[in-house]
Design an enzyme around this catalytic site. Structure first.
Site, mmCIF file in Angstrom:
data_model
loop_
_atom_site.group_PDB
_atom_site.id
_atom_site.type_symbol
_atom_site.label_atom_id
_atom_site.label_comp_id
_atom_site.label_asym_id
_atom_site.label_seq_id
_atom_site.Cartn_x
_atom_site.Cartn_y
_atom_site.Cartn_z
ATOM 1 N N SER A 293 0.850 -1.194 0.000
ATOM 2 C CA SER A 293 0.000 0.000 0.000
ATOM 3 C C SER A 293 0.881 1.236 0.000
ATOM 4 C CB SER A 293 -0.875 0.027 1.258
ATOM 5 O OG SER A 293 -0.116 0.468 2.368
ATOM 6 N N ASP A 294 0.410 2.315 -0.579
ATOM 7 C CA ASP A 294 1.136 3.569 -0.398
ATOM 8 C C ASP A 294 1.084 3.922 1.090
ATOM 9 O OD1 ASP A 294 2.596 5.848 -0.845
ATOM 10 O OD2 ASP A 294 1.404 6.511 -2.551
ATOM 11 N N CYS A 295 2.035 4.766 1.518
ATOM 12 C CA CYS A 295 2.235 4.936 2.953
ATOM 13 C C CYS A 295 1.074 5.702 3.592
ATOM 14 C CB CYS A 295 3.570 5.618 3.196
ATOM 15 S SG CYS A 295 4.880 4.589 2.502
ATOM 16 N N ALA A 297 -1.982 4.843 3.173
ATOM 17 C CA ALA A 297 -3.199 4.698 2.357
ATOM 18 C C ALA A 297 -4.240 3.858 3.094
ATOM 19 C CB ALA A 297 -2.877 4.063 1.007
#
Ligand SMILES: *[C@@H]1O[C@H](CO)[C@@H](O)[C@H](O)[C@H]1NC(C)=O
Ligand SMILES: *[C@@H]1O[C@H](CO)[C@@H](O)[C@H](O)[C@H]1NC(C)=O
Ligand SMILES: *[C@@H]1O[C@H](CO)[C@@H](O)[C@H](O)[C@H]1NC(C)=O
Ligand SMILES: *[C@@H]1O[C@H](CO)[C@@H](O)[C@H](O)[C@H]1NC(C)=O
Ligand SMILES: *[C@@H]1O[C@H](CO)[C@@H](O)[C@H](O)[C@H]1NC(C)=O
Ligand SMILES: *[C@@H]1O[C@H](CO)[C@@H](O)[C@H](O)[C@H]1NC(C)=O
Length: 772
Positions: A293-295, A297
């Site tokens: 996941s993006d940080c 997210a």
């Protein structure tokens, strides 16, 4: 990633446990795993990963689902930091530990930012850059200074010119971004063997992500809560094809899901995107690749303030992400720490999901040789493989190849004698760091334009300029320009303005810089040459100043950007880059809300102008624009395309699983240099025609290649390679269809040569798109 990454990484260096500094290779000879199949280098990566996961306790597994993983001490697996960056060179960030004071690993080659390399339109060059970055990254990892996965490349199409991270991408075109991503990943991971990777590359950000903050402050739409409304046609035609090439075709070991939602479902909980399309339709499961996941997210898809509020609790968000296909959660210090154990005990994800995530994490690491011992592939790379002369030359070459000549009244190339003074003015003139762009590491040297010009033996006078909208000190600039034979102005939007977590509201030239350029252009004593850094600014006012004789766009040209610019200005090499994005007039922002994802004009607002060169034709400089120091003529020809081709015959002889990848007969191009200067030439082949669903795009890039060093008076021939999918159109259901009809190929921007051919038979769906 999280905002203020460089600041965080500085803090991270002092506050994180040193075990996260870099990868520690487990001892497979004497350590606890020595008898485990995981250490058997003859077994498949998949069998080894399954055996390894079978030896893990559930409690340990649950602790190792986040980027800062503590490891499995009983198995001899130390802590592992999944967050490593190398967008255009090994970068400063959590998982990477830099040495200081000129020691080995205190610097690494910093290539041009992707927007500038993208402008070279040269896939071989991009693959070589990927190889060089992967090699340096692996050397850092082998020395315990980085880990084995890197969150690059960024292939989101640069849809809106205000986007703060557009410069991290190769540009606005779906075909170009896909081919860039594919070449970069093949280079970075190494493609010689299925079970051996140099490092793991990550295609990001999946998907339809190109908005940071469209309101500024509270109440505004941000990347953490933006719900991108995207039609299935635009998704299949524009937003996803770069990922198809990066993940399906280049088999990147990892994909990052994005912050935004797509049609109501946050990307990191989106089964349709991650499971139906990526892992199902594109078969991106063959190597058990993993999704990160993006940080934060996942934090923002739960009940966090400012987020999507898609789930009622943080635990429910964690469970939803895992069940939808995320295998590792990145979190940054501004989000709450995710607790997979809590989500697991609340039965928000299953044991089967937990084991599958672990296998996916470790299968990729095993392919990079985590458990292969010191004799494993790529373990020989070390300090002497960083900053090699060939990597330095490649960084300079990429900058020279990507810089675009926008305007030239004949003043370039400059011929200056050593006695003549050159004025080098503007904020960027004496700054090397700003030429790097976001996600940078430390370059081995500082080659800003003023320093390079002095090293070339020129007599240089400098004056600085304002960064953004501050007022320009015209008097210092004018004083520096006195008695100069040429005035070089280095300006534009820089990366203190154009940056992650910030979108711009204006595309205008910074007012203070414009005031300086105006004063210099009014002198009339010497030609003013503007070198534009950063991405979009509207050059209309410069084009109206007779004193501005030439404009060069350099983007973020990397560690040797100053050298590249001076070499081009002085004619030591010739410009041949092409704009990888439409340069819009500043009025564009009034008619195109940033939140409108539609590619086609019209729709709910008759004023909506549409996006990219495919639909919008009022550019200040169009996509593909780029001048030379010489002239070219070109002829397109193809004996295989001279009589009508049957679509049924084309598909019948194709053996690829994916019909869109089937080759289409080559088109040959002969390019003649009719001028006096040796130059590269980028052959851009667009297609146009009224087949398939209306409305018809103005034109669509179908293929391209770069011809090198065409000498004056000579002709070079190249074969333009393309596939059936490159000629197809996408219908309103997202199907990629090859239609019968009359096709016209338009070479170059503006058109330099044309070629027509016909396809007969009946239409064929090359790619049947799964419906949401
Ligand atoms: C290692 O794996 C190979 C292939 O699966 C197998 O043939 C071999 O017996 C294994 N070696 C040991 C020591 O288990
Ligand atoms: C998907 O990948 C698997 C595993 O490599 C392979 O067996 C299968 O044939 C692939 N399917 C398609 C449609 O390519
Ligand atoms: C290209 O050709 C045009 C028309 O013949 C000429 O005016 C121009 O100077 C040439 N440009 C260069 C760079 O040679
Ligand atoms: C293109 O160049 C090739 C040789 O490189 C030549 O055989 C061919 O006739 C040329 N075609 C045209 C149309 O000039
Ligand atoms: C083009 O010429 C330059 C200068 O002679 C040389 O360094 C470069 O390798 C050549 N490029 C190619 C692709 O041949
Ligand atoms: C293609 O062009 C030919 C010749 O001009 C014409 O007869 C034919 O109808 C066209 N085909 C289509 C599908 O438009």
């Amino acid at each position: 990633m999280a905002p203020f990454v460089s600041l965080l990484s500085t803090i991270a260096l002092v506050s994180l446990p040193s075990a996260w500094a870099g990868v520690t290779y487990p001892d497979c000879t004497n350590g606890p795993l020595k008898a485990n199949l995981a250490c058997n280098t003859s077994a498949s990566a998949h069998d080894r990963a399954v055996a390894l996961v079978a030896a893990m306790s559930n409690a340990d597994k649950l602790n190792n689902l986040v980027n800062n993983s503590p490891g499995f001490s009983k198995l001899g697996l130390s802590a592992y930091q999944w967050w490593n960056e190398a967008l255009h060179g090994v970068a400063h960030n959590r998982g990477i530990t830099w040495a200081s004071g000129g020691a080995a690993f205190s610097s690494a080659t910093q290539f041009p930012q992707a927007i500038t390399s993208g402008a070279a339109f040269d896939d071989d060059l991009v693959q070589k850059i990927g190889e060089a970055i992967g090699t340096e990254a692996r050397a850092f990892a082998n020395s315990g200074r980085a880990h084995l996965d890197f969150w690059t490349p960024n292939v989101n199409p640069f849809r809106d010119p205000r986007w703060g991270r557009g410069h991290e991408t190769p540009g606005e075109d779906a075909l170009r971004n896909g081919r860039f991503g594919e070449a970069f990943v093949r280079g970075m991971q190494g493609s010689d063997s299925k079970d051996k990777n140099r490092v793991i590359a990550t295609c990001k950000h999946f998907a339809a992500y190109d908005l940071e903050d469209n309101g500024g402050g509270s109440g505004g739409v941000t990347r953490f809560n933006f719900d991108a409304k995207v039609t299935v046609q635009d998704l299949a035609e524009y937003y996803l094809p770069p990922f198809q090439k990066c993940a399906r075709d280049a088999r990147a070991g990892s994909v990052m899901c994005s912050y935004n939602a797509v049609n109501g479902v946050p990307a990191c909980a989106n089964l349709y995107l991650m499971d139906t399309i990526l892992r199902g339709h594109w078969n991106w499961t063959a190597n058990n690749e993993y999704i990160v996941s993006d940080c934060d997210a996942v934090y923002y898809l739960g009940n966090a303030a400012g987020g999507h509020r898609y789930k009622a609790s943080h635990a429910a968000a964690v469970g939803a992400a895992f069940e939808a296909g995320v295998d590792n959660i990145c979190w940054a210090t501004n989000g709450a720490a995710p607790s997979p154990s809590q989500a697991f005990s609340q039965k928000l994800f299953s044991q089967e999901t937990l084991d599958r995530m672990m296998v996916r994490q470790f299968e990729g690491l095993i392919r990079t040789g985590l458990l292969d011992g010191p004799q494993g592939a790529y373990r020989n790379l070390g300090a002497s493989d960083v900053n090699t002369p060939s990597a330095q030359a490649l960084a300079l070459r990429a900058a020279e190849a990507g810089i675009v000549l926008l305007k030239n009244d004949g003043v370039l190339p400059l011929s200056l004698s050593k006695e003549e003074t050159v004025a080098i003015i503007g904020f960027w003139a004496s700054k090397a760091d700003e030429m790097l762009g976001g996600y940078s590491g430390t370059p081995p040297f500082n080659h800003d334009p003023a320093t390079v010009a002095k090293q070339m033996g020129l007599t240089v006078k400098t004056a600085t300029g304002p960064v953004s909208q501050g007022s320009g000190d015209t008097s210092a600039a004018v004083a520096a320009a006195k008695n100069a034979a040429a005035i070089l102005y280095f300006g534009g939007i820089d990366n203190t303005v154009e940056k992650e977590s910030n979108d711009r509201s204006s595309l205008a030239w910074p007012a203070g810089q414009l005031a300086q350029i105006k004063a210099l252009a009014a002198l009339g004593t010497a030609p003013v040459i503007v070198v534009k850094l950063g991405t979009h600014v509207d050059d209309t006012p410069l084009l109206a100043m007779p004193g501005v004789k030439a404009i060069l766009w350099a983007g973020y040209p990397g560690q040797d950007g100053g050298t590249a610019v001076m070499n081009l200005l002085l004619g030591k090499t010739a410009p041949a880059g092409r704009l990888p994005m439409t340069m819009y007039p500043s009025s564009y922002t009034q008619d195109a809300p940033m939140t409108n994802m539609a590619l086609r004009p019209g729709g709910s607002s008759s004023k909506y102008p549409g996006r990219t060169y495919r639909w919008y034709d009022k550019a200040v400089f169009p996509f593909g624009h780029g001048l030379h120091y010489t002239n070219f003529s070109a002829v397109l020809q193809s004996t295989s395309l001279s009589s009508p081709l049957s679509i049924q015959a084309l598909t019948a002889r194709c053996t690829d699983t994916y019909l869109d990848r089937c080759p289409f007969p080559d088109l040959n191009v002969n390019v003649t240099n009719t001028g006096k200067v040796t130059s590269d030439y980028v052959a851009l082949a667009f297609v146009t025609g009224t087949y398939g669903p209306a409305p018809y795009p103005i034109k669509t890039l179908a293929t391209y290649t770069r011809l090198a060093n065409i000498t004056a008076g000579n002709t070079q021939t190249a074969s333009l390679k393309w596939s059936l999918g490159d000629l197809a159109r996408v219908d309103t259901s997202g199907n990629r269809v090859l239609y019968p009809g009359n096709y016209t190929v338009l070479l170059d921007q503006p058109t330099l040569a044309t070629f027509s051919f016909s396809l007969t038979g009946t239409e064929v769906i090359l790619d049947t798109w799964p419906q949401p």
